[in-house]
Motif scaffolding. Structure first.
Motif, PDB file in Angstrom:
ATOM      1  N   GLY A  43      38.352  33.880  34.896  1.00 26.18           N
ATOM      2  CA  GLY A  43      36.918  34.317  35.370  1.00 26.18           C
ATOM      3  C   GLY A  43      37.849  34.300  36.432  1.00 26.18           C
ATOM      4  N   GLY A  56      39.971  36.736  37.613  1.00 27.24           N
ATOM      5  CA  GLY A  56      40.089  38.406  38.515  1.00 27.24           C
ATOM      6  C   GLY A  56      41.138  38.957  37.554  1.00 27.24           C
ATOM      7  N   LYS A  57      42.430  37.718  36.365  1.00 27.87           N
ATOM      8  CA  LYS A  57      44.050  37.470  36.393  1.00 27.87           C
ATOM      9  C   LYS A  57      43.822  39.063  35.907  1.00 27.87           C
ATOM     10  CE  LYS A  57      44.268  34.075  35.156  1.00 27.87           C
ATOM     11  NZ  LYS A  57      42.820  33.795  34.375  1.00 27.87           N
ATOM     12  N   THR A  58      43.539  39.120  34.820  1.00 25.93           N
ATOM     13  CA  THR A  58      43.529  40.282  33.809  1.00 25.93           C
ATOM     14  C   THR A  58      43.162  42.107  33.781  1.00 25.93           C
ATOM     15  OG1 THR A  58      43.039  38.959  31.701  1.00 25.93           O
ATOM     16  CG2 THR A  58      43.079  41.234  31.388  1.00 25.93           C
ATOM     17  N   THR A  59      41.806  41.737  35.131  1.00 26.43           N
ATOM     18  CA  THR A  59      41.716  43.197  35.770  1.00 26.43           C
ATOM     19  C   THR A  59      42.462  43.913  36.600  1.00 26.43           C
ATOM     20  OG1 THR A  59      39.044  41.880  35.308  1.00 26.43           O
ATOM     21  CG2 THR A  59      39.235  43.852  36.361  1.00 26.43           C
ATOM     22  N   ARG A  98      30.087  34.691  36.513  1.00 29.29           N
ATOM     23  CA  ARG A  98      31.655  34.986  35.204  1.00 29.29           C
ATOM     24  C   ARG A  98      31.598  34.544  34.080  1.00 29.29           C
ATOM     25  NH1 ARG A  98      36.191  37.215  39.781  1.00 29.29           N
ATOM     26  NH2 ARG A  98      35.509  37.868  40.919  1.00 29.29           N
ATOM     27  N   ARG A 113      30.990  34.469  29.218  1.00 27.02           N
ATOM     28  CA  ARG A 113      31.225  34.609  28.432  1.00 27.02           C
ATOM     29  C   ARG A 113      30.735  33.333  27.242  1.00 27.02           C
ATOM     30  NH1 ARG A 113      37.536  34.282  31.734  1.00 27.02           N
ATOM     31  NH2 ARG A 113      37.560  36.306  31.900  1.00 27.02           N
ATOM     32  N   SER A 164      39.202  36.315  45.278  1.00 27.77           N
ATOM     33  CA  SER A 164      38.729  37.610  44.093  1.00 27.77           C
ATOM     34  C   SER A 164      36.931  37.233  44.218  1.00 27.77           C
ATOM     35  CB  SER A 164      40.140  37.041  42.331  1.00 27.77           C
ATOM     36  OG  SER A 164      39.466  37.798  41.994  1.00 27.77           O
ATOM     37  N   THR A 193      35.118  39.779  45.326  1.00 23.55           N
ATOM     38  CA  THR A 193      34.272  41.113  45.878  1.00 23.55           C
ATOM     39  C   THR A 193      35.351  42.171  45.159  1.00 23.55           C
ATOM     40  OG1 THR A 193      35.413  41.618  47.525  1.00 23.55           O
ATOM     41  CG2 THR A 193      33.164  40.534  47.292  1.00 23.55           C
ATOM     42  N   PRO A 194      34.798  43.142  44.712  1.00 23.62           N
ATOM     43  CA  PRO A 194      35.715  44.663  44.547  1.00 23.62           C
ATOM     44  C   PRO A 194      36.692  45.118  45.479  1.00 23.62           C
ATOM     45  CG  PRO A 194      33.521  45.045  43.194  1.00 23.62           C
ATOM     46  CD  PRO A 194      33.587  43.587  43.879  1.00 23.62           C
ATOM     47  N   MET A 211      39.207  42.926  45.713  1.00 22.87           N
ATOM     48  CA  MET A 211      40.243  43.304  44.119  1.00 22.87           C
ATOM     49  C   MET A 211      41.545  45.038  44.587  1.00 22.87           C
ATOM     50  SD  MET A 211      40.680  43.161  40.810  1.00 22.87           S
ATOM     51  CE  MET A 211      39.777  42.377  39.679  1.00 22.87           C
TER      52      MET A 211
HETATM   53  P1  DAT Z   1      40.287  36.027  34.275  1.00 24.10           P
HETATM   54  O1  DAT Z   1      41.586  37.126  33.516  1.00 24.10           O
HETATM   55  O2  DAT Z   1      41.166  35.195  35.560  1.00 24.10           O
HETATM   56  O3  DAT Z   1      39.761  36.027  32.970  1.00 24.10           O
HETATM   57  P2  DAT Z   1      39.191  38.526  34.364  1.00 24.10           P
HETATM   58  O4  DAT Z   1      39.910  40.091  34.788  1.00 24.10           O
HETATM   59  O5  DAT Z   1      38.592  38.846  32.899  1.00 24.10           O
HETATM   60  O6  DAT Z   1      39.292  37.371  34.680  1.00 24.10           O
HETATM   61  O7  DAT Z   1      37.505  39.024  35.082  1.00 24.10           O
HETATM   62  C1  DAT Z   1      36.241  38.301  34.808  1.00 24.10           C
HETATM   63  C2  DAT Z   1      35.080  39.158  35.322  1.00 24.10           C
HETATM   64  O8  DAT Z   1      35.490  38.667  36.221  1.00 24.10           O
HETATM   65  C3  DAT Z   1      35.366  40.287  34.923  1.00 24.10           C
HETATM   66  O9  DAT Z   1      34.050  40.635  33.831  1.00 24.10           O
HETATM   67  C4  DAT Z   1      35.946  41.269  35.805  1.00 24.10           C
HETATM   68  C5  DAT Z   1      34.917  40.468  36.854  1.00 24.10           C
HETATM   69  N1  DAT Z   1      35.682  40.166  38.070  1.00 24.10           N
HETATM   70  C6  DAT Z   1      36.917  40.208  38.182  1.00 24.10           C
HETATM   71  N2  DAT Z   1      37.600  39.503  39.962  1.00 24.10           N
HETATM   72  C7  DAT Z   1      36.326  40.824  40.229  1.00 24.10           C
HETATM   73  C8  DAT Z   1      36.279  40.927  41.738  1.00 24.10           C
HETATM   74  N3  DAT Z   1      37.553  40.222  42.120  1.00 24.10           N
HETATM   75  N4  DAT Z   1      35.528  41.179  41.664  1.00 24.10           N
HETATM   76  C9  DAT Z   1      34.269  41.752  41.625  1.00 24.10           C
HETATM   77  N5  DAT Z   1      34.278  41.338  40.171  1.00 24.10           N
HETATM   78  C10 DAT Z   1      35.692  40.605  39.520  1.00 24.10           C
END
Ligand code: DAT
Length: 178
Positions: A19, A21-24, A111, A115, A152, A154-155, A158
């Motif tokens: 959660g 934000g690794k994948t994003t 977040r 799930r 990680s 806020t946008p 990111m």
């Molecule tokens: P992970 O891969 O670590 O489990 P994710 O990339 O799936 O995490 O992100 C989980 C959710 O949070 C997804 O809806 C995107 C959001 N998110 C992640 N990083 C963020 C950020 N820095 N600011 C805002 N939303 C974020």
């Protein structure tokens, strides 16, 4: 200098509590660089690299040896971006840098609520984040000078993290003349 010779570029690990934000972030980095994105979670799912199912934790136990055997040759070449929450079972020589994503507990809770995790699983992950379990794991597993913590929440975080990693790659390329 790097721990190993990587011809296609550096190997980067992005880890952290689920959660954070690794994948994003990893997908954005892979899109904007020439790195080859590998999600260990997806790799395990596609190849059934599991040992047991832990019903209490609602998760499968990863067959770590199979993961390592599967991608060791690719990792030796370099130029890979690995996305996985943990990091202590990977060979230390694989990575040139390790980024650990961190998220404030309320934000992380919200977040994970989205799930289909049980309350227990959400609580365990939030607790792990509060006690910086993944950061300590990274610091115990790799040289501290290659481990970087990234907020990680806020946008804007990111975007900043994307730029930091892109800058790190540029610097690596200058230092390694690749
Ligand atoms: P992970 O891969 O670590 O489990 P994710 O990339 O799936 O995490 O992100 C989980 C959710 O949070 C997804 O809806 C995107 C959001 N998110 C992640 N990083 C963020 C950020 N820095 N600011 C805002 N939303 C974020």
């Amino acid at each position: 200098m790097t721990s190993d010779i990587h011809f296609r570029g550096p190997n980067i690990l992005i880890c952290g509590t689920p959660g954070t934000g690794k994948t994003t972030l990893s997908k954005e980095v892979a899109q904007e660089t020439c790195l080859n994105y590998i999600s260990i979670g997806d790799l395990a799912k596609e190849n059934n690299f599991y040992c047991n199912y832990d019903s209490e934790l609602q998760s499968y136990e990863l067959d770590e040896d199979k993961v390592i055997d599967e991608i060791d040759d690719i990792m030796k070449e370099g130029g890979n971006l690995i996305d996985y929450h943990g990091c202590d079972f990977f060979p230390e020589r694989w990575f040139d840098v390790v980024f650990v994503l961190r998220t404030d507990n309320t934000t992380l809770y919200e977040r994970l609520e989205k799930r289909d995790y049980s309350e227990k699983k959400i609580q365990e992950n939030v607790q792990a984040e509060i006690f910086q379990v993944l950061l300590d794991e990274a610091l115990d597993s790799y040289k501290p000078e290659i481990v970087f913590e990234l907020q990680s929440n806020t946008p804007e975080d990111m975007d900043e993290n994307l730029n930091k990693i892109k800058n790190w790659i540029q610097q690596w390329k200058i230092e390694n003349k690749s």
